[in-house]
Design an enzyme around this catalytic site. Structure first.
Site, PDB file in Angstrom:
ATOM      1  N   CYS A   1      34.817  59.387   3.817  1.00  0.00           N
ATOM      2  CA  CYS A   1      34.167  60.533   4.460  1.00  0.00           C
ATOM      3  C   CYS A   1      32.675  60.491   4.182  1.00  0.00           C
ATOM      4  CB  CYS A   1      34.731  61.839   3.921  1.00  0.00           C
ATOM      5  SG  CYS A   1      36.485  61.822   3.880  1.00  0.00           S
TER       6      CYS A   1
HETATM    7  N1  SAJ Z   1      29.878  61.081  -5.823  1.00  0.00           N
HETATM    8  C1  SAJ Z   1      28.764  60.742  -6.596  1.00  0.00           C
HETATM    9  N2  SAJ Z   1      28.008  61.747  -7.118  1.00  0.00           N
HETATM   10  C2  SAJ Z   1      28.313  63.067  -6.886  1.00  0.00           C
HETATM   11  C3  SAJ Z   1      29.450  63.386  -6.088  1.00  0.00           C
HETATM   12  C4  SAJ Z   1      30.215  62.379  -5.567  1.00  0.00           C
HETATM   13  O1  SAJ Z   1      28.464  59.567  -6.810  1.00  0.00           O
HETATM   14  O2  SAJ Z   1      27.601  63.929  -7.395  1.00  0.00           O
HETATM   15  C5  SAJ Z   1      30.674  60.002  -5.240  1.00  0.00           C
HETATM   16  C6  SAJ Z   1      32.122  60.046  -5.682  1.00  0.00           C
HETATM   17  O3  SAJ Z   1      32.296  59.344  -6.893  1.00  0.00           O
HETATM   18  C7  SAJ Z   1      32.810  59.340  -4.524  1.00  0.00           C
HETATM   19  C8  SAJ Z   1      31.958  59.726  -3.338  1.00  0.00           C
HETATM   20  O4  SAJ Z   1      30.709  60.170  -3.845  1.00  0.00           O
HETATM   21  O5  SAJ Z   1      32.749  57.946  -4.685  1.00  0.00           O
HETATM   22  C9  SAJ Z   1      32.570  60.832  -2.492  1.00  0.00           C
HETATM   23  O6  SAJ Z   1      33.009  61.864  -3.371  1.00  0.00           O
HETATM   24  P1  SAJ Z   1      33.415  63.305  -2.730  1.00  0.00           P
HETATM   25  O7  SAJ Z   1      34.257  64.040  -3.677  1.00  0.00           O
HETATM   26  O8  SAJ Z   1      32.210  63.996  -2.261  1.00  0.00           O
HETATM   27  O9  SAJ Z   1      34.173  62.840  -1.424  1.00  0.00           O
HETATM   28  P2  SAJ Z   1      35.672  62.827  -0.935  1.00  0.00           P
HETATM   29  O10 SAJ Z   1      35.645  61.918   0.220  1.00  0.00           O
HETATM   30  O11 SAJ Z   1      36.682  62.599  -1.990  1.00  0.00           O
HETATM   31  O12 SAJ Z   1      35.950  64.300  -0.490  1.00  0.00           O
HETATM   32  C10 SAJ Z   1      35.001  64.919   0.289  1.00  0.00           C
HETATM   33  C11 SAJ Z   1      35.172  66.393  -0.006  1.00  0.00           C
HETATM   34  N3  SAJ Z   1      34.471  66.619  -1.285  1.00  0.00           N
HETATM   35  C12 SAJ Z   1      33.936  67.761  -1.716  1.00  0.00           C
HETATM   36  O13 SAJ Z   1      33.682  68.670  -0.960  1.00  0.00           O
HETATM   37  C13 SAJ Z   1      33.688  67.892  -3.183  1.00  0.00           C
HETATM   38  C14 SAJ Z   1      34.675  67.094   1.182  1.00  0.00           C
HETATM   39  O14 SAJ Z   1      33.329  66.792   1.361  1.00  0.00           O
HETATM   40  C15 SAJ Z   1      35.457  66.769   2.392  1.00  0.00           C
HETATM   41  O15 SAJ Z   1      36.449  67.745   2.550  1.00  0.00           O
HETATM   42  C16 SAJ Z   1      36.107  65.412   2.353  1.00  0.00           C
HETATM   43  O16 SAJ Z   1      35.229  64.567   1.657  1.00  0.00           O
HETATM   44  C17 SAJ Z   1      36.306  64.970   3.779  1.00  0.00           C
HETATM   45  O17 SAJ Z   1      37.445  64.657   4.092  1.00  0.00           O
HETATM   46  O18 SAJ Z   1      35.356  64.988   4.541  1.00  0.00           O
END
Ligand code: SAJ
Length: 432
Positions: free
Chosen positions: A271
């Site tokens: 995503c």
């Molecule tokens: N990450 C970082 N630093 C941060 C946050 C995340 O490096 O501060 C990295 C994570 O380790 C990961 C990637 O970014 O590799 C994505 O992490 P994520 O939790 O943002 O993404 P997803 O794909 O697991 O889930 C997200 C959902 N996350 C949150 O809202 C916290 C949301 O944005 C969506 O509902 C989902 O993607 C989607 O399906 O779009």
């Protein structure tokens, strides 16, 4: 409207097309509320596992899936003809990017075509897959009108973005606020009624599907860009010998106007790293260049190289070249406490290590083995019994299952890219 009654008294038959990390939790949520659900998927694995009551999605409870399949509330099929009797159909099929970072809407197109050829009148169709603004109108409206339906009269169409956060213990499909954008007022009315019936969360109507499509991409682009800022700050702080993790902890004390994001070895999942490029692609149609979005992507994609360069420097200080080093990677999943490695930072990182002839193995308690999605090479998780033998341990995913005190005690040298070791201070522990 008969459809409203059927939703109200839960006699509506609900179809869910796409039984992946969005569709299966949604199917279970709808069945839990008392509806009969038919899941449609093209994959034998998904259809057979669901019909055997065998769960394969981390966010779904194994026992609950078994129960709703056993009591007949949920069944899965390959056959779109079963959608003839469906009253509400949710589409949660993949919307990946191709290797040119162009949206691949083929799964949406094929599922919509099959639905338009099979559904009856008085049916609500909702697209939930994350996609570029305009998809609902360009693909769904066109296909259903081509099949003789009148939108808002005998077929109701809306877009409602999925908001599944894999591994999130607090926010599930059932209790996350929902955005809905219908083509007509009637589409809004019946969609809002449906979501209010199946969810224990607020349902917000917006004035069009385009608004709903765009807000979802904005949510994820917001994250992508802020993660890139944290990563750029990390690159700068490394040069200035300032501890970025302490900087972020200090910035977090501000109770307004700041939101903590953290650096990492890259941005994984299907995503956050991908969704912003739907905008980049669509913006070209309007002759606009989304420079900030593209730069954020470049910075995030540079992190695996940054990590390997840092690892090489640490090993050199020990008189060991990367090409002769023996490295253990901890964590293949793209984020902690899940078993999903799609677009995981470990994939580009492995490619860089191999280009430098470094010897490495990985461990991940959630992923016993995986096949690299680009090289198709297979990797098996090793145990941590002789962690002492590695020249360097790189923590890529901060799984809760790891005993970080023990790792720091036994390993020769650790590069922690996730602040997983938090307050532990030790000579052999280096942070990003
Ligand atoms: N990450 C970082 N630093 C941060 C946050 C995340 O490096 O501060 C990295 C994570 O380790 C990961 C990637 O970014 O590799 C994505 O992490 P994520 O939790 O943002 O993404 P997803 O794909 O697991 O889930 C997200 C959902 N996350 C949150 O809202 C916290 C949301 O944005 C969506 O509902 C989902 O993607 C989607 O399906 O779009």
């Amino acid at each position: 409207m008969k459809l409203l009654e059927k939703i109200q008294n839960k006699s509506a038959l609900v179809g869910v097309v796409g039984l992946g990390y969005v569709g299966l939790p949604m199917a279970v949520t709808v069945a839990r509320k008392g509806f009969k659900v038919i899941g449609i998927d093209t994959s034998d694995y998904a259809v057979n596992h669901v019909n055997d009551g065998e769960n394969y999605i981390g966010d779904v409870d194994d026992a609950e899936l078994k129960k709703i399949v056993k009591n007949g509330s949920l069944k899965a099929s390959f056959d779109y003809k079963l959608m003839k009797n469906a009253d509400v159909i949710m589409i949660a099929v993949p919307t990946p990017l191709d290797k040119y970072q162009q949206p691949n809407s083929s799964f949406v197109r094929s599922s919509v075509k099959s639905l338009a050829e099979n559904v009856s009148k008085d049916t609500l169709i909702i697209l939930e897959s994350t996609t570029y603004p305009g998809t609902t109108r360009e693909i769904l409206v066109r296909e259903f009108e081509k099949n003789g339906f009148q939108i808002g009269k005998d077929i109701f169409i809306a877009f409602s973005p999925e908001r599944v956060d894999p591994g999130n213990k607090d926010y599930k499909t059932s209790n996350t606020p929902k955005i809905v954008g219908g083509i007509t007022e009637n589409c809004n009315k019946v969609s809002k009624k449906f979501y209010e019936t199946i969810l224990d969360a607020d349902v917000f109507l917006v004035s069009s599907p385009e608004i709903a499509e765009m807000e979802k991409i904005y949510e994820n682009t917001f994250r992508n860009i802020n993660i890139a800022l944290a990563n750029e700050m990390t690159i700068l702080c490394e040069k200035m010998e300032i501890d970025i993790w302490e900087v972020i902890e200090a910035a977090k004390t501000k109770p307004y106007g700041f939101m903590a994001f953290y650096p990492g070895p890259g941005v994984g999942g299907h995503c956050i790293p991908l969704d912003p490029f739907y905008l980049t692609w669509k913006a070209r149609e309007y002759n606009y260049h989304t420079r900030l979005i593209e730069l954020a992507g470049e910075i995030n994609m540079s992190m695996p190289t940054f990590v390997v360069n840092k690892a090489a420097k640490l090993l050199n200080e020990k008189g060991i070249s990367l090409s002769r080093a023996n490295i253990l990677l901890l964590g293949a999943a793209y984020k902690k406490d899940i078993a999903d490695f799609r677009e995981s930072p470990i994939l580009p990182l492995i490619s860089i290590l191999e280009k430098n002839s470094a010897k490495f193995v990985y461990n991940d308690p959630h992923i016993p083995e995986f096949i690299h999605e680009h090289t198709y090479k297979k990797y098996h998780s090793v145990n941590l019994d002789n962690i002492e033998k590695y020249d360097l341990v790189i923590i890529l995913t901060a799984h809760s299952a790891y005993d970080y005190d023990d790792i720091v005690k036994r390993a020769k040298l650790i590069l922690d890219t996730r602040f997983a070791c938090k307050k532990i201070n030790a000579e052999n522990l280096i942070r990003l």
